[in-house]
Design a protein around this motif. Structure first.
Motif, PDB file in Angstrom:
ATOM      1  N   LEU A   1       1.021  -1.270  -0.092  1.00 56.59           N
ATOM      2  CA  LEU A   1      -0.112  -0.091   0.017  1.00 56.59           C
ATOM      3  C   LEU A   1       0.682   1.072   0.020  1.00 56.59           C
ATOM      4  O   LEU A   1       0.333   2.418  -0.499  1.00 56.59           O
ATOM      5  CB  LEU A   1      -1.020   0.018   0.926  1.00 56.59           C
ATOM      6  CG  LEU A   1      -2.021  -0.886   1.177  1.00 56.59           C
ATOM      7  CD1 LEU A   1      -2.931  -1.203   2.425  1.00 56.59           C
ATOM      8  CD2 LEU A   1      -3.055  -0.775  -0.047  1.00 56.59           C
TER       9      LEU A   1
ATOM     10  N   ASP B   1     -12.017  -1.194  -4.174  1.00 58.79           N
ATOM     11  CA  ASP B   1     -12.377   0.355  -4.346  1.00 58.79           C
ATOM     12  C   ASP B   1     -11.917   1.054  -5.596  1.00 58.79           C
ATOM     13  O   ASP B   1     -12.318   1.902  -5.977  1.00 58.79           O
ATOM     14  CB  ASP B   1     -11.780   0.819  -3.140  1.00 58.79           C
ATOM     15  CG  ASP B   1     -12.453   0.616  -1.750  1.00 58.79           C
ATOM     16  OD1 ASP B   1     -13.433  -0.103  -1.804  1.00 58.79           O
ATOM     17  OD2 ASP B   1     -11.927   1.001  -0.633  1.00 58.79           O
TER      18      ASP B   1
ATOM     19  N   ARG C   1      -9.088  -4.599  -0.555  1.00 55.94           N
ATOM     20  CA  ARG C   1     -10.144  -3.346  -0.404  1.00 55.94           C
ATOM     21  C   ARG C   1      -9.694  -2.349  -1.344  1.00 55.94           C
ATOM     22  O   ARG C   1     -10.414  -1.819  -2.040  1.00 55.94           O
ATOM     23  CB  ARG C   1     -10.063  -2.880   0.966  1.00 55.94           C
ATOM     24  CG  ARG C   1     -11.105  -2.049   1.414  1.00 55.94           C
ATOM     25  CD  ARG C   1     -11.367  -1.553   2.853  1.00 55.94           C
ATOM     26  NE  ARG C   1     -10.185  -1.695   3.501  1.00 55.94           N
ATOM     27  CZ  ARG C   1     -10.018  -2.772   4.288  1.00 55.94           C
ATOM     28  NH1 ARG C   1     -10.907  -3.958   4.285  1.00 55.94           N
ATOM     29  NH2 ARG C   1      -8.849  -2.954   5.094  1.00 55.94           N
ATOM     30  N   GLN C   2      -8.212  -2.184  -1.479  1.00 55.23           N
ATOM     31  CA  GLN C   2      -7.837  -0.947  -2.481  1.00 55.23           C
ATOM     32  C   GLN C   2      -7.834  -1.657  -4.019  1.00 55.23           C
ATOM     33  O   GLN C   2      -8.482  -0.737  -4.600  1.00 55.23           O
ATOM     34  CB  GLN C   2      -6.262  -0.893  -2.422  1.00 55.23           C
ATOM     35  CG  GLN C   2      -5.659   0.039  -3.082  1.00 55.23           C
ATOM     36  CD  GLN C   2      -4.500   0.030  -3.033  1.00 55.23           C
ATOM     37  OE1 GLN C   2      -3.369  -0.738  -3.292  1.00 55.23           O
ATOM     38  NE2 GLN C   2      -3.829   1.287  -2.905  1.00 55.23           N
TER      39      GLN C   2
END
Length: 173
Positions: free
Chosen positions: A57, A133, A129-130
């Motif tokens: 991330l 999204d 999740r990234q």
């Protein structure tokens, strides 16, 4: 050399499609083999042996233009077709290398199901999740750039048939 990009979100089937194209005698490069990580300042970095979601991330997966150009040039005869299959944060800067861009589109539910199957320790919940999204925005950006949408839930064989028909690619016998 005619070069085409096949892109899509993680889990859309880019690598699987590359395998199917190669099985048909067509040059298909997995762009993951040409990509690298960089930090927030744009400096290339070597990932640690124990890459985790937090590290991912904080870094970006990018393509090096010279490596993409070299892979296209080295992939076959000058009149042939090469597919580059992959995704990178900076791929929009290299769209001019490709005659056409194909986008493997995938809906949220199908992507979630595929990501759930990913057993890589680097695909932490935060990374997934990234990915989720960013799906809709990435797809919208690529479509606005003229990418040809392809349903990523179709079989890889069917997708290979479709892209080969659309580029009229000669196949080795």
């Amino acid at each position: 050399m005619r070069a085409f990009l096949i892109t899509g979100n993680p889990g859309s089937g880019k690598s699987t499609l590359a395998v199917h194209l190669r099985q048909r005698g067509v040059s298909a490069v997995d762009a993951d083999d040409l990509a690298l990580w960089e930090d927030a300042s744009g400096t290339p970095v070597t990932p640690p042996a124990d890459v985790d979601g937090a590290w991912q991330l904080a870094h970006r997966w990018v393509w090096n233009r010279a490596r993409i150009e070299a892979a296209i040039a080295a992939s076959g005869n000058p009149g042939g077709v090469t597919f580059v299959c992959g995704i990178a944060v900076n791929q929009h800067r290299m769209l001019d290398l490709f005659e056409r861009v194909f986008l493997l589109t995938i809906d949220a539910d199908a992507q979630d199901a595929r990501l759930a199957l990913a057993t890589s320790p680097q695909r932490t919940d935060a990374v997934k999740r990234q990915i989720r999204d960013g799906r809709a925005g990435f797809q919208a950006t690529m479509l606005a750039a003229g990418a040809v949408p392809l349903d990523a839930t179709a079989s890889p064989a069917s997708l290979a048939d479709t892209v080969l028909a659309m580029v009229d690619a000669p196949r080795e016998r």
